[in-house]
Design a protein around this motif. Structure first.
Motif, PDB file in Angstrom:
ATOM      1  N   GLU A   1       0.819  -1.201   0.000  1.00  0.00           N
ATOM      2  CA  GLU A   1       0.000   0.000   0.000  1.00  0.00           C
ATOM      3  C   GLU A   1       0.856   1.255   0.000  1.00  0.00           C
ATOM      4  N   GLY A   2       1.921   1.269   0.812  1.00  0.00           N
ATOM      5  CA  GLY A   2       2.801   2.425   0.855  1.00  0.00           C
ATOM      6  C   GLY A   2       3.480   2.673  -0.475  1.00  0.00           C
ATOM      7  N   TRP A   3       3.863   1.618  -1.159  1.00  0.00           N
ATOM      8  CA  TRP A   3       4.494   1.730  -2.481  1.00  0.00           C
ATOM      9  C   TRP A   3       3.516   2.335  -3.484  1.00  0.00           C
ATOM     10  N   ARG A   4       2.265   1.868  -3.455  1.00  0.00           N
ATOM     11  CA  ARG A   4       1.261   2.407  -4.372  1.00  0.00           C
ATOM     12  C   ARG A   4       1.001   3.887  -4.092  1.00  0.00           C
ATOM     13  N   ARG A   5       0.942   4.236  -2.814  1.00  0.00           N
ATOM     14  CA  ARG A   5       0.742   5.652  -2.477  1.00  0.00           C
ATOM     15  C   ARG A   5       1.887   6.506  -3.007  1.00  0.00           C
TER      16      ARG A   5
ATOM     17  N   VAL B   1      -6.839   2.676 -19.905  1.00  0.00           N
ATOM     18  CA  VAL B   1      -7.291   3.104 -18.583  1.00  0.00           C
ATOM     19  C   VAL B   1      -6.136   2.931 -17.601  1.00  0.00           C
ATOM     20  N   GLU B   2      -5.856   3.974 -16.828  1.00  0.00           N
ATOM     21  CA  GLU B   2      -4.762   3.949 -15.862  1.00  0.00           C
ATOM     22  C   GLU B   2      -5.211   3.310 -14.549  1.00  0.00           C
ATOM     23  N   TYR B   3      -4.337   2.512 -13.956  1.00  0.00           N
ATOM     24  CA  TYR B   3      -4.635   1.947 -12.643  1.00  0.00           C
ATOM     25  C   TYR B   3      -4.552   3.008 -11.551  1.00  0.00           C
TER      26      TYR B   3
END
Length: 370
Positions: free
Chosen positions: A73-77, A105-107
């Motif tokens: 989650e931290g990496w995605r943020r 479409v972007e993730y």
């Protein structure tokens, strides 16, 4: 976050944002009269969604996540936050349906909303509107970036109504200065400062006030606010919980951030794994009367007997709710101080004595908050 709307009477795109007490509004651009209503509404919906996604990077920073390892989650943020520099490019040159009828479409939510804004502008096809919206998006990004640095001036002031799982040291210091001026609080805490930071400072000052009253009355510091409920009805549970957590937490910062973060999870339909969800008859009645004076005997009339609270805070506004409760806790300390102070001196002098004693105690323990 900023909300966007169409003023049909004036054919203008407007934006509104909260400033802690009320809202401000500004005109972004004129909208072509010929633009269909459906396209106008799509534009404001995508702009509002983009603002929401941008401000989520502020309220949910990567630094507050458990890990920033790849695919966490931290990496995605962090990936989302790192993409701020490409947002205006996406607005200017969005993904469009290709010749085969496919659309990329972007993730990433920020990037996807930026492309949606760009497609909405492309559909309307007005160069002046597109340029104005692009500039406004850049302004919104700048507001988030300023808020991250603890500068809540200009458009960044909307951060004062947002709960964040982190706090700017500069904002904590500013809140501490407000409380040093008046230990019972001031409007600046709600209108100029981020609420999580203000709550950290308020927790420190609540503990100072409770310690002062505990020394005067002999009541344990963690029960001071609950005891004041016998003098004046008070929502004592949250400040009492905070005072109890001082024995376990490393600092006011850690306990406030954890409380706010847990409430933010509840607002999203989640809860910490170790948080019991009891819908049966296993309620623990040992702490029904924390003050020892009967003030806690009656359950909260607004809460059904067969339910338990997942958080002591309002999940829709946890940081501001906590700040309000902590200031009520300091007020409770003031009430109890009066009951044990020298009754031969005037109420005004008692008030001065309370504020002086709390300032001295807060200064003595300032290392825990700054």
């Amino acid at each position: 976050m900023t909300n966007y709307a169409i003023d049909d009477d004036g054919n203008t795109l407007i934006r509104t944002w909260a400033v802690g007490h009320g809202h401000l509004a500004a005109v972004v651009a004129a909208v072509p009269r010929a633009a269909p209503q459906a396209l106008r509404l799509d534009l404001v919906a995508q702009l509002t969604g983009l603002s929401d996604a941008l401000w989520r990077c502020y309220t949910h920073p990567a630094s507050a996540a458990a890990s920033t390892e790849p695919n966490t989650e931290g990496w995605r943020r962090q990936q989302t936050r790192d993409g701020f520099a490409t947002v205006t490019d996406a607005v200017r040159k969005p993904h469009l349906v290709d010749e085969a009828g496919y659309l990329t479409v972007e993730y990433d939510p920020v990037q996807e909303y930026a492309h949606r804004v760009g497609r909405a502008l492309h559909a309307i096809g007005d160069d002046a509107l597109s340029a104005a919206v692009e500039a406004d998006v850049a302004g919104e990004i700048g507001a988030v970036e300023h808020a991250e640095l603890g500068d809540l001036t200009g458009r960044a002031v909307q951060a004062v109504v947002l709960s964040r799982t982190d706090a700017s040291p500069a904002q904590v210091a500013a809140a501490d200065a407000v409380l040093d001026k008046d230990p019972l609080g001031g409007s600046e805490l709600f209108r100029e400062l981020e609420p999580t930071a203000a709550a950290i400072a308020a927790a420190h000052w609540l503990k100072a006030a409770a310690d002062v009253v505990a020394e005067l009355s002999g009541i344990p510091a963690e029960l001071v606010v609950a005891s004041a409920d016998a003098i004046e009805p008070l929502p004592y549970r949250t400040p009492t919980a905070v005072l109890g957590l001082f024995e376990l937490a490393d600092s006011p910062r850690s306990l406030v951030v954890e409380m706010v973060a847990e409430a933010m999870l509840v607002a999203e339909g989640l809860a910490p794994r170790d948080l019991a969800i009891d819908l049966g008859d296993e309620a623990d009645d040992e702490d029904d009367d924390p003050a020892g004076d009967g003030s806690g005997d009656d359950p909260d009339p607004d809460e059904p007997d067969d339910l338990v609270r997942l958080t002591p805070l309002d999940p829709a506004r946890p940081a501001r709710d906590l700040l309000e409760d902590l200031l009520i806790g300091i007020h409770a300390c003031r009430l109890l101080y009066t009951g044990y102070a020298d009754d031969t001196i005037s109420e005004e002098d008692q008030d001065i004595a309370f504020r002086t004693a709390v300032r001295a105690r807060a200064a003595q323990d300032r290392g825990r908050v700054l």
